[in-house]
Design a protein around this motif. Structure first.
Motif, PDB file in Angstrom:
ATOM      1  N   SER A 147      -2.895  14.177  10.935  1.00 10.19           N
ATOM      2  CA  SER A 147      -3.891  15.139  11.392  1.00 10.19           C
ATOM      3  C   SER A 147      -4.431  15.941  10.217  1.00 10.19           C
ATOM      4  N   ALA A 196      -4.347  19.572  16.373  1.00  3.58           N
ATOM      5  CA  ALA A 196      -3.938  18.300  15.773  1.00  3.58           C
ATOM      6  C   ALA A 196      -4.804  17.156  16.287  1.00  3.58           C
ATOM      7  N   ALA A 197      -4.884  16.103  15.491  1.00  2.84           N
ATOM      8  CA  ALA A 197      -5.575  14.852  15.811  1.00  2.84           C
ATOM      9  C   ALA A 197      -7.098  14.972  15.737  1.00  2.84           C
TER      10      ALA A 197
END
Length: 421
Positions: A260, A328-329
């Motif tokens: 991430s 995240a991501a």
């Protein structure tokens, strides 16, 4: 069915029956009447012991083996309903003082999945908990210090990218230094906070049809993060009941696993806050948020909130807010949120409360999510040491991404009794 399972089912039913008189008379115990209780004297303060017992039905309690399944390696891709027991022993310490004050409260929460509606759910029973510390120095002086810590283990995570069926372990420590030169019309508060959140799945197996880290136990730890926030908050009361407010802070987000993109989000906003009439208070701010990290992006920030004092014991609040946060991501997401809250205290004992909110989440890229939440319920103080509550919660989530954990409707009903000594 085995004898232990039958025993727990009997206990659950007896508990529901025992708690039933409180139904319709009380609700979530956040706010409302003072819980009272003599407690144990500690210096100038008191130490209170608390015990909270709750029975709850959750229509989206987790991922469990499908009905009739004989293969232990198969878990349904649909969230299943279950009756839960929450057993929460806790403590609350209150040490007031003009120079030094301390407030500490916390509880352990054993969450038992009874197996009444989904027999394979009992293996997911687990321990949750919460603890809050607030330590203040020189609260009434020109320079004060506030040290706070919040710890929580819960199945309701702070990461909006993750759906249901995940446990979160969160801890954040915050330091505020209020500076009030002169008569206090101007207040400037440097702030520093550091938080960590770790994730783990409620079940050991990925649901059938899972296609991403938000529901795969082997991948959910990719959302683990460390968050460092530094900022400056200011308030200048240029009229007796009206102030200019400003807030500037920078947020450094690091992810400990996976790939991430780390984030460095700068946010700045300013506006007015005060009374329009003796019964109406308004806050209006506007600014800009910018991600200076790997996932570059920015957006307008805004908040408009109005509170109406309908009576000395009845309040109504409505508002809209736009924020920019790291995740995240995806790197970052924008949240456009509208909300409405109301609370009334009747007869000094009965509290009626209702809150609702709608969020539209725009992630970096193509993913878009909508969330709707409704939380209603009464709360009744039978004695200074005894409060009963009941309530209903509705949560719906729809996403352009697939997966049962982020596309679902969740109905919850609960009955709760709290004893405070």
């Amino acid at each position: 069915m085995t004898q232990p399972a039958n025993k727990w089912r009997a206990v659950c039913l007896l508990a529901m029956v025992a708690s039933w008189p409180a139904f319709g008379q009380a609700s979530a115990l956040n706010g409302g009447p003072n819980t009272g209780g003599n407690g144990f004297k500690v210096g100038d303060g008191r130490l209170h012991a608390t015990f909270d017992f709750e029975t709850r039905y959750d229509s989206a309690a987790g991922y469990f083996p499908p009905p009739g399944n004989t293969d232990p390696n198969v878990v349904s891709d649909q969230l299943s309903g279950e009756a839960l027991l929450h057993i929460r022993p806790g403590l609350r310490l209150e040490l007031p003082g003009s120079k030094v004050s301390l407030n500490l409260m916390g509880h352990a929460d054993y969450v038992h999945y009874t197996g009444l509606f989904t027999p394979g759910s009992t293996n997911t029973s687990h321990l949750e908990g919460l603890a809050d510390l607030n330590l203040s120095f020189n609260k009434e002086g020109q320079v004060g210090v506030e040290l706070m810590n919040h710890f929580q283990r819960s199945d309701r995570t702070r990461s909006v990218a993750i759906g249901a069926g995940v446990l979160s372990l969160f801890n954040e420590v915050r330091l505020h230094v209020p500076i009030r030169p002169g008569g206090g019309a101007l207040e400037v508060t440097p702030q520093l906070a550091w938080g960590v959140e770790l994730f783990q799945p409620l079940g050991a197996l990925a649901p059938v049809g899972c296609g991403g880290p938000e529901c795969d136990p082997a991948l959910v730890d990719r959302f683990n993060y460390s968050d460092l926030r530094a900022g400056l908050n200011g308030r200048w009361r240029f009229l007796p009941k009206t102030a200019v407010v400003a807030d500037v802070h920078v947020n450094l987000r690091n992810y400990t696993n996976g790939d991430s993109p780390n984030a460095l989000v700068l946010q700045a906003k300013a506006g007015l806050a005060g009374l329009v009439t003796p019964k109406i208070a308004v806050t209006a701010t506007m600014g800009w948020g910018q991600n200076l990290g790997e996932a570059v992006g920015g957006t307008l920030l805004a908040q408009l909130e109005a509170s109406y004092l309908m009576s000395p014991t009845t309040t109504l609040k409505a508002g809209y807010a736009r924020t920019l946060e790291p995740v995240a991501a995806f790197g970052q997401f924008r949240d456009d949120r509208g909300y409405l809250e109301g609370q009334a205290l009747l007869g000094g004992r009965l509290t009626l409360r209702a809150t609702t909110a709608f969020d539209y989440l725009s992630f970096q890229g193509d993913r878009r999510d909508t969330l709707f939440k409704l939380d209603v319920g009464p709360q009744y103080q039978f004695q200074k040491w005894l409060i009963g509550g009941a309530g209903y919660l509705l949560g719906t989530r729809a996403s352009t991404a697939t997966g049962g954990g982020i596309n679902y409707s969740r109905h919850e009903g609960y009955v709760r009794m709290t004893v405070t000594y």
